[in-house]
Design a protein around this motif. Sequence first.
Motif, PDB file in Angstrom:
ATOM      1  N   GLY A  91       0.766  -1.233   0.000  1.00  0.00           N
ATOM      2  CA  GLY A  91       0.000   0.000   0.000  1.00  0.00           C
ATOM      3  C   GLY A  91       0.800   1.287   0.000  1.00  0.00           C
ATOM      4  O   GLY A  91       0.332   2.310   0.515  1.00  0.00           O
ATOM      5  N   VAL A  92       2.008   1.281  -0.608  1.00  0.00           N
ATOM      6  CA  VAL A  92       2.824   2.507  -0.612  1.00  0.00           C
ATOM      7  C   VAL A  92       3.269   2.906  -2.016  1.00  0.00           C
ATOM      8  O   VAL A  92       4.233   3.651  -2.180  1.00  0.00           O
ATOM      9  CB  VAL A  92       4.070   2.339   0.299  1.00  0.00           C
ATOM     10  N   LYS A  93       2.552   2.454  -3.035  1.00  0.00           N
ATOM     11  CA  LYS A  93       2.998   2.675  -4.412  1.00  0.00           C
ATOM     12  C   LYS A  93       3.094   4.152  -4.781  1.00  0.00           C
ATOM     13  O   LYS A  93       3.880   4.520  -5.655  1.00  0.00           O
ATOM     14  CB  LYS A  93       2.086   1.952  -5.396  1.00  0.00           C
ATOM     15  N   ASN A  94       2.324   5.005  -4.110  1.00  0.00           N
ATOM     16  CA  ASN A  94       2.303   6.423  -4.470  1.00  0.00           C
ATOM     17  C   ASN A  94       3.222   7.290  -3.621  1.00  0.00           C
ATOM     18  O   ASN A  94       3.272   8.517  -3.819  1.00  0.00           O
ATOM     19  CB  ASN A  94       0.864   6.958  -4.367  1.00  0.00           C
ATOM     20  N   ILE A  95       3.944   6.678  -2.692  1.00  0.00           N
ATOM     21  CA  ILE A  95       4.804   7.493  -1.825  1.00  0.00           C
ATOM     22  C   ILE A  95       6.272   7.084  -1.897  1.00  0.00           C
ATOM     23  O   ILE A  95       7.097   7.597  -1.143  1.00  0.00           O
ATOM     24  CB  ILE A  95       4.315   7.451  -0.363  1.00  0.00           C
ATOM     25  N   ILE A  96       6.611   6.173  -2.804  1.00  0.00           N
ATOM     26  CA  ILE A  96       8.011   5.777  -2.955  1.00  0.00           C
ATOM     27  C   ILE A  96       8.796   6.909  -3.613  1.00  0.00           C
ATOM     28  O   ILE A  96       8.487   7.338  -4.724  1.00  0.00           O
ATOM     29  CB  ILE A  96       8.140   4.499  -3.814  1.00  0.00           C
ATOM     30  N   LYS A  97       9.821   7.400  -2.929  1.00  0.00           N
ATOM     31  CA  LYS A  97      10.655   8.480  -3.472  1.00  0.00           C
ATOM     32  C   LYS A  97      11.958   7.944  -4.065  1.00  0.00           C
ATOM     33  O   LYS A  97      12.453   8.474  -5.059  1.00  0.00           O
ATOM     34  CB  LYS A  97      10.955   9.505  -2.377  1.00  0.00           C
ATOM     35  N   HIS A  98      12.506   6.943  -3.435  1.00  0.00           N
ATOM     36  CA  HIS A  98      13.753   6.335  -3.912  1.00  0.00           C
ATOM     37  C   HIS A  98      13.634   4.823  -3.801  1.00  0.00           C
ATOM     38  O   HIS A  98      12.870   4.309  -2.977  1.00  0.00           O
ATOM     39  CB  HIS A  98      14.954   6.813  -3.092  1.00  0.00           C
ATOM     40  N   ASP A  99      14.409   4.119  -4.635  1.00  0.00           N
ATOM     41  CA  ASP A  99      14.400   2.660  -4.566  1.00  0.00           C
ATOM     42  C   ASP A  99      15.830   2.127  -4.506  1.00  0.00           C
ATOM     43  O   ASP A  99      16.794   2.902  -4.457  1.00  0.00           O
ATOM     44  CB  ASP A  99      13.614   2.048  -5.733  1.00  0.00           C
ATOM     45  N   LEU A 100      15.949   0.819  -4.521  1.00  0.00           N
ATOM     46  CA  LEU A 100      17.265   0.197  -4.402  1.00  0.00           C
ATOM     47  C   LEU A 100      18.177   0.572  -5.560  1.00  0.00           C
ATOM     48  O   LEU A 100      19.398   0.677  -5.399  1.00  0.00           O
ATOM     49  CB  LEU A 100      17.110  -1.318  -4.318  1.00  0.00           C
ATOM     50  N   GLY A 101      17.599   0.802  -6.742  1.00  0.00           N
ATOM     51  CA  GLY A 101      18.401   1.221  -7.887  1.00  0.00           C
ATOM     52  C   GLY A 101      19.112   2.525  -7.627  1.00  0.00           C
ATOM     53  O   GLY A 101      20.273   2.713  -8.037  1.00  0.00           O
ATOM     54  N   ASP A 102      18.450   3.456  -6.936  1.00  0.00           N
ATOM     55  CA  ASP A 102      19.083   4.736  -6.593  1.00  0.00           C
ATOM     56  C   ASP A 102      20.241   4.527  -5.624  1.00  0.00           C
ATOM     57  O   ASP A 102      21.279   5.205  -5.715  1.00  0.00           O
ATOM     58  CB  ASP A 102      18.052   5.678  -5.960  1.00  0.00           C
ATOM     59  N   VAL A 103      20.081   3.576  -4.702  1.00  0.00           N
ATOM     60  CA  VAL A 103      21.147   3.286  -3.748  1.00  0.00           C
ATOM     61  C   VAL A 103      22.357   2.692  -4.462  1.00  0.00           C
ATOM     62  O   VAL A 103      23.497   3.129  -4.266  1.00  0.00           O
ATOM     63  CB  VAL A 103      20.654   2.310  -2.657  1.00  0.00           C
ATOM     64  N   LEU A 104      22.113   1.701  -5.313  1.00  0.00           N
ATOM     65  CA  LEU A 104      23.209   1.040  -6.024  1.00  0.00           C
ATOM     66  C   LEU A 104      23.921   1.985  -6.979  1.00  0.00           C
ATOM     67  O   LEU A 104      25.115   1.816  -7.251  1.00  0.00           O
ATOM     68  CB  LEU A 104      22.669  -0.179  -6.782  1.00  0.00           C
ATOM     69  N   ALA A 105      23.179   2.986  -7.472  1.00  0.00           N
ATOM     70  CA  ALA A 105      23.775   3.966  -8.395  1.00  0.00           C
ATOM     71  C   ALA A 105      24.441   5.116  -7.656  1.00  0.00           C
ATOM     72  O   ALA A 105      25.025   6.005  -8.282  1.00  0.00           O
ATOM     73  CB  ALA A 105      22.698   4.500  -9.334  1.00  0.00           C
ATOM     74  N   GLY A 106      24.356   5.131  -6.340  1.00  0.00           N
ATOM     75  CA  GLY A 106      24.982   6.179  -5.548  1.00  0.00           C
ATOM     76  C   GLY A 106      24.199   7.475  -5.483  1.00  0.00           C
ATOM     77  O   GLY A 106      24.737   8.501  -5.066  1.00  0.00           O
ATOM     78  N   LYS A 107      22.915   7.435  -5.839  1.00  0.00           N
ATOM     79  CA  LYS A 107      22.093   8.649  -5.833  1.00  0.00           C
ATOM     80  C   LYS A 107      21.557   8.985  -4.448  1.00  0.00           C
ATOM     81  O   LYS A 107      21.189  10.125  -4.174  1.00  0.00           O
ATOM     82  CB  LYS A 107      20.935   8.500  -6.815  1.00  0.00           C
ATOM     83  N   CYS A 108      21.453   7.996  -3.573  1.00  0.00           N
ATOM     84  CA  CYS A 108      21.015   8.220  -2.199  1.00  0.00           C
ATOM     85  C   CYS A 108      21.508   7.057  -1.349  1.00  0.00           C
ATOM     86  O   CYS A 108      21.984   6.051  -1.884  1.00  0.00           O
ATOM     87  CB  CYS A 108      19.485   8.343  -2.126  1.00  0.00           C
ATOM     88  N   ASP A 109      21.391   7.209  -0.034  1.00  0.00           N
ATOM     89  CA  ASP A 109      21.800   6.095   0.821  1.00  0.00           C
ATOM     90  C   ASP A 109      20.593   5.224   1.144  1.00  0.00           C
ATOM     91  O   ASP A 109      19.455   5.549   0.802  1.00  0.00           O
ATOM     92  CB  ASP A 109      22.503   6.589   2.090  1.00  0.00           C
ATOM     93  N   ILE A 110      20.843   4.120   1.824  1.00  0.00           N
ATOM     94  CA  ILE A 110      19.801   3.131   2.061  1.00  0.00           C
ATOM     95  C   ILE A 110      18.703   3.662   2.985  1.00  0.00           C
ATOM     96  O   ILE A 110      17.537   3.278   2.858  1.00  0.00           O
ATOM     97  CB  ILE A 110      20.417   1.829   2.636  1.00  0.00           C
ATOM     98  N   LEU A 111      19.059   4.569   3.904  1.00  0.00           N
ATOM     99  CA  LEU A 111      18.037   5.120   4.794  1.00  0.00           C
ATOM    100  C   LEU A 111      17.044   5.974   4.026  1.00  0.00           C
ATOM    101  O   LEU A 111      15.836   5.937   4.286  1.00  0.00           O
ATOM    102  CB  LEU A 111      18.697   5.940   5.909  1.00  0.00           C
ATOM    103  N   ALA A 112      17.540   6.732   3.058  1.00  0.00           N
ATOM    104  CA  ALA A 112      16.650   7.574   2.251  1.00  0.00           C
ATOM    105  C   ALA A 112      15.744   6.738   1.362  1.00  0.00           C
ATOM    106  O   ALA A 112      14.650   7.171   0.985  1.00  0.00           O
ATOM    107  CB  ALA A 112      17.472   8.539   1.398  1.00  0.00           C
ATOM    108  N   ALA A 113      16.181   5.532   1.023  1.00  0.00           N
ATOM    109  CA  ALA A 113      15.393   4.653   0.156  1.00  0.00           C
ATOM    110  C   ALA A 113      14.431   3.774   0.936  1.00  0.00           C
ATOM    111  O   ALA A 113      13.655   3.031   0.343  1.00  0.00           O
ATOM    112  CB  ALA A 113      16.323   3.770  -0.689  1.00  0.00           C
ATOM    113  N   SER A 114      14.478   3.849   2.264  1.00  0.00           N
ATOM    114  CA  SER A 114      13.590   3.041   3.102  1.00  0.00           C
ATOM    115  C   SER A 114      12.272   3.778   3.321  1.00  0.00           C
ATOM    116  O   SER A 114      12.266   4.932   3.732  1.00  0.00           O
ATOM    117  CB  SER A 114      14.246   2.747   4.456  1.00  0.00           C
ATOM    118  N   THR A 115      11.174   3.101   3.052  1.00  0.00           N
ATOM    119  CA  THR A 115       9.849   3.696   3.183  1.00  0.00           C
ATOM    120  C   THR A 115       9.069   3.005   4.293  1.00  0.00           C
ATOM    121  O   THR A 115       8.957   1.774   4.314  1.00  0.00           O
ATOM    122  CB  THR A 115       9.058   3.566   1.863  1.00  0.00           C
ATOM    123  N   GLN A 116       8.543   3.807   5.215  1.00  0.00           N
ATOM    124  CA  GLN A 116       7.721   3.280   6.303  1.00  0.00           C
ATOM    125  C   GLN A 116       6.373   2.813   5.756  1.00  0.00           C
ATOM    126  O   GLN A 116       5.711   3.530   5.006  1.00  0.00           O
ATOM    127  CB  GLN A 116       7.490   4.367   7.356  1.00  0.00           C
TER     128      GLN A 116
END
Length: 262
Positions: free
Chosen positions: A67-92
């Motif tokens: 139930g969070v499809k509309n609030i995802i800002k970053h995903d694992l691809g962004d982490v692996l590409a160095g665009k953000c860290d894992i905490l920023a890609a974690s969604t509550q």
Amino acid sequence: HYAYWQVLVTRKERIRMATVIAVTSGKGGTGKSSICSGMGYALAKQGSRTLIIELDFGLRCLDIMLGVKNIIKHDLGDVLAGKCDILAASTQIQMAQNLSIVCAPEDPYATLDADQIKEICESMRKYYDYIIIDTSAGISESVFDVVANSDLILIVTTPDPICVRDGRLMSDEFYKRQNKKQRLIINKMNRKIFGEELVSDLDEIIDTVGVQLIGVIPDDDNVTISTGKGIPIPSQSDAFHAFDAITRRIKGEDVPLTVKIT
């Protein structure tokens, strides 16, 4: 995200070292992702801080299931590409206070680096009690490398003979790699399976895969409805009881293996 985690780290609380659980299957269609969703929700409801990391690149689905499809800002691809860290890609996850997710990239050509996944898990162990890794389906070197670093492997199969055989091939490869921390989940069980004589009983599936059983999940429409709508699985449903029992067994609780097949 950052302020929350900084407060969490500086508190005089016990140091968490999460148990890393890899959920995998020999082929697609076994319901692996719905099991990750159900287990994560059950663990969170029990009070265990839980993170799900989705690795099925290009076939992302847990954002819908949870139930969070509309609030995802970053995903694992962004982490692996160095665009953000894992905490920023974690969604509550809104339906469960103790549950978070790191979604797989939507790009099917994103490259999975097992060493990076290992580093991510190690860096997040102190924040969680359990980290569930939803691997990509199928037998591949990348899956084996990721799973090798986990504390527990859950092999998912359905009663379908093809799925059972593929589960056996996967478990054999894990044994060859000296990874013996395997348990079996049989998903989508119903009485019709036995009536059509696809399998004679549960023991036949267990013996064929060659892995100790940890739980059986009935073929329950509540799972399809809940994951499709992104809402909690009803607590009174047979499927939820199965997820709750499996996660309690993982914790070492003495929970009887009660199987209610509809």
